[in-house]
Write a protein that holds these residues in place. Structure first.
Motif, PDB file in Angstrom:
ATOM      1  N   ASN A   1       0.802  -1.188  -0.076  1.00 24.31           N
ATOM      2  CA  ASN A   1       0.069   0.048   0.017  1.00 24.31           C
ATOM      3  C   ASN A   1       0.827   1.273   0.018  1.00 24.31           C
ATOM      4  O   ASN A   1       1.775   1.433   0.889  1.00 24.31           O
ATOM      5  N   ASP A   2       0.833   2.141  -0.862  1.00 26.84           N
ATOM      6  CA  ASP A   2       1.568   3.203  -1.104  1.00 26.84           C
ATOM      7  C   ASP A   2       1.573   4.225   0.032  1.00 26.84           C
ATOM      8  O   ASP A   2       2.438   4.677   0.481  1.00 26.84           O
ATOM      9  N   LYS A   3       0.198   4.539   0.636  1.00 25.46           N
ATOM     10  CA  LYS A   3      -0.032   5.199   1.762  1.00 25.46           C
ATOM     11  C   LYS A   3       0.940   4.733   3.011  1.00 25.46           C
ATOM     12  O   LYS A   3       1.257   5.397   3.945  1.00 25.46           O
ATOM     13  N   MET A   4       0.967   3.269   3.274  1.00 21.22           N
ATOM     14  CA  MET A   4       1.363   2.891   4.395  1.00 21.22           C
ATOM     15  C   MET A   4       3.081   2.435   4.433  1.00 21.22           C
ATOM     16  O   MET A   4       3.429   2.482   5.528  1.00 21.22           O
ATOM     17  N   HIS A   5       3.383   2.231   3.174  1.00 23.85           N
ATOM     18  CA  HIS A   5       4.626   1.557   2.984  1.00 23.85           C
ATOM     19  C   HIS A   5       5.707   2.639   2.480  1.00 23.85           C
ATOM     20  O   HIS A   5       6.885   2.131   2.362  1.00 23.85           O
TER      21      HIS A   5
ATOM     22  N   LYS B   1       1.988   3.044  10.763  1.00 18.95           N
ATOM     23  CA  LYS B   1       2.606   2.854   9.580  1.00 18.95           C
ATOM     24  C   LYS B   1       3.053   1.288   9.291  1.00 18.95           C
ATOM     25  O   LYS B   1       3.142   0.658  10.120  1.00 18.95           O
ATOM     26  N   GLY B   2       3.318   1.131   8.063  1.00 18.81           N
ATOM     27  CA  GLY B   2       3.725  -0.017   7.760  1.00 18.81           C
ATOM     28  C   GLY B   2       4.988  -0.374   8.353  1.00 18.81           C
ATOM     29  O   GLY B   2       5.927   0.461   8.396  1.00 18.81           O
ATOM     30  N   LEU B   3       5.180  -1.803   8.743  1.00 20.97           N
ATOM     31  CA  LEU B   3       6.319  -2.137   9.486  1.00 20.97           C
ATOM     32  C   LEU B   3       7.608  -1.959   8.318  1.00 20.97           C
ATOM     33  O   LEU B   3       8.787  -1.438   8.596  1.00 20.97           O
ATOM     34  N   ILE B   4       7.334  -2.227   6.975  1.00 15.19           N
ATOM     35  CA  ILE B   4       8.309  -1.812   5.976  1.00 15.19           C
ATOM     36  C   ILE B   4       8.040  -0.370   5.434  1.00 15.19           C
ATOM     37  O   ILE B   4       7.031  -0.124   5.108  1.00 15.19           O
TER      38      ILE B   4
ATOM     39  N   ALA C   1      13.350   1.020  -7.243  1.00 17.92           N
ATOM     40  CA  ALA C   1      13.020  -0.349  -7.867  1.00 17.92           C
ATOM     41  C   ALA C   1      12.266  -1.223  -7.081  1.00 17.92           C
ATOM     42  O   ALA C   1      11.610  -2.226  -7.430  1.00 17.92           O
ATOM     43  N   VAL C   2      12.434  -1.112  -5.674  1.00 17.63           N
ATOM     44  CA  VAL C   2      11.769  -1.733  -4.778  1.00 17.63           C
ATOM     45  C   VAL C   2      10.077  -1.594  -4.709  1.00 17.63           C
ATOM     46  O   VAL C   2       9.343  -2.476  -4.733  1.00 17.63           O
ATOM     47  N   TRP C   3      10.073  -0.158  -4.510  1.00 17.76           N
ATOM     48  CA  TRP C   3       8.831   0.236  -4.738  1.00 17.76           C
ATOM     49  C   TRP C   3       7.881  -0.126  -6.221  1.00 17.76           C
ATOM     50  O   TRP C   3       6.715  -0.997  -5.949  1.00 17.76           O
ATOM     51  N   HIS C   4       8.633  -0.309  -7.043  1.00 18.38           N
ATOM     52  CA  HIS C   4       8.114  -0.561  -8.377  1.00 18.38           C
ATOM     53  C   HIS C   4       7.772  -2.067  -8.375  1.00 18.38           C
ATOM     54  O   HIS C   4       6.625  -2.652  -9.167  1.00 18.38           O
ATOM     55  N   ALA C   5       8.540  -3.072  -7.776  1.00 17.85           N
ATOM     56  CA  ALA C   5       8.295  -4.534  -7.605  1.00 17.85           C
ATOM     57  C   ALA C   5       7.377  -4.798  -6.718  1.00 17.85           C
ATOM     58  O   ALA C   5       6.393  -5.310  -7.234  1.00 17.85           O
ATOM     59  N   LEU C   6       7.152  -4.261  -5.470  1.00 14.95           N
ATOM     60  CA  LEU C   6       6.151  -4.739  -4.492  1.00 14.95           C
ATOM     61  C   LEU C   6       4.736  -4.215  -4.970  1.00 14.95           C
ATOM     62  O   LEU C   6       3.946  -4.798  -4.378  1.00 14.95           O
ATOM     63  N   ARG C   7       4.601  -3.123  -5.680  1.00 13.25           N
ATOM     64  CA  ARG C   7       3.206  -2.469  -5.969  1.00 13.25           C
ATOM     65  C   ARG C   7       2.778  -3.516  -7.052  1.00 13.25           C
ATOM     66  O   ARG C   7       1.344  -3.260  -7.489  1.00 13.25           O
TER      67      ARG C   7
END
Length: 372
Positions: free
Chosen positions: A133-137, A270-273, A282-288
């Motif tokens: 979740n963009d808002k959480m992580h 907030k998200g733990l991550i 690159a991590v953002w693009h992968a996990l979303r």
């Protein structure tokens, strides 16, 4: 829409060049970046007082080259222009955009791009980590916590990936930086990008080791090379960086399950991550959703994630989650996989280019999506 089309531009003298829909509705293919670059090099028609290169497209994915070149981080001399209202409303059927919103109500990614006119990620297939979740992580401006160990997560191969993370005393998992190579080896990634980053941002060098290094990653990194049984990716890390090494699990499910689980956890609301949007894009693009399972035409979902540019950061994060946040059968699975390594050689080993191997000008690592 084919990189080979670049040959059609060679030896031409152009006064202007235009590109239509370089970022298409499906995927992130469209017009290759090389076509654009070669087109710019052809703007040399004699007698011109100025030259023009123009592109027209819907707002692209953040992973597309046009976003990188024109929006974030952008390029000096280039300007992006966006209309303040929907396009061509006077000549479209009544409620045109409202109808698109209704048709695509199950595809918020398409609504964001083609109805709301926003930059957005276009999801293809089924995401490996739908818990993202963009808002959480997602956050910006993450800084390393002093004296807290750095967990560097690794995926090897010709797209070697190194993700620098920290587990904070409060329990958060900070994803500070991500380096992804393109058709290079671990040696190039370490020498040209990771070592300079550790010096400039984390304070290493000249005998200083402000953080303990702990490496976690692809178990294939311990496989010996065919050129010499004394060489492997992990042995190279041991020689150049020091720290400890732990291999992640081989089976995809044993690293995906822990990552999905940790994405559901909260710390302080907030998200733990927490992933740095810019430094670890690159991590953002992968996990979303860039890291995904293929869905066939008959609706069957593949059991193994697609291998693409997003799978390398995804796999590296999975290795890290499995070791740092074990769950169920993963607990105790790595008791014999930890190997202490030499630490004295990290910043004391001489290089031909400088007394500590950090003083020569290195090759600047490309940002995510660029060719090395």
């Amino acid at each position: 829409d084919d990189p080979q089309d670049a040959s059609k531009l060679m030896s031409r003298e152009l006064a202007g060049i235009a590109f239509d829909e370089p970022a298409p509705a499906v995927g992130s293919a469209g017009i290759d970046e090389m076509i654009f670059d070669i087109g710019l090099s052809r703007l040399r028609q004699p007698g011109m007082n100025w030259y023009s290169a123009k592109l027209a497209e819907n707002n692209p994915d953040e992973a597309h080259w046009t976003y990188r070149r024109f929006v974030q981080p952008g390029t000096d001399g280039f300007v992006v222009w966006q209309p303040s209202s929907p396009e061509n409303v006077a000549n479209l059927p009544p409620e045109y955009y409202a109808e698109l919103r209704r048709i695509w109500q199950h595809r918020p990614d398409l609504v964001r791009r083609f109805v709301e006119g926003e930059f957005g990620f276009q999801q293809i297939g089924r995401p490996v980590t739908p818990q993202w979740n963009d808002k959480m992580h997602l956050t910006v401006g993450l800084n390393p916590v002093p004296r807290v160990p750095l967990h560097i997560l690794w995926d090897f191969g010709h797209n070697p990936t190194a993700i620098i993370t920290q587990k904070t005393p409060m329990g958060s998992w900070l994803v500070l930086d991500c380096l992804v190579g393109d058709e290079i080896g671990v040696e190039e990634l370490v020498q040209d990008a990771l070592k300079p980053l550790l010096v400039d941002r984390y304070g290493f060098g000249k005998g200083k080791r402000p953080h303990e290094l702990k490496h976690i990653g692809d178990p294939a990194g311990k496989e010996r090379e065919q050129t010499s049984i004394h060489r492997s990716a992990v042995r190279y890390l041991q020689k150049e960086l020091g720290g400890s090494w732990r291999a992640g699990p081989v089976k995809p499910v044993e690293r995906i399950d822990p990552l999905q689980s940790v994405l559901t956890r909260l710390v302080g609301g907030k998200g733990l991550i927490q992933v740095d949007r810019h430094r670890a894009a690159a991590v953002w693009h992968a996990l979303r959703g860039g890291w995904h399972y293929h869905i066939s035409r008959n609706g069957l979902v593949s059991g193994v994630p697609v291998k693409n540019v997003h799978s390398h950061p995804g796999d590296a994060m999975g290795y890290g989650a499995a070791v740092l946040f074990p769950m169920g059968r993963l607990i105790g699975a790595h008791k014999d996989l930890t190997s202490k390594v030499q630490t004295a050689s990290f910043f004391g080993r001489k290089q031909n280019s400088g007394p500590l191997g950090f003083e020569r000008p290195g090759v600047t690592m490309p940002k995510h999506g660029q060719k090395a």
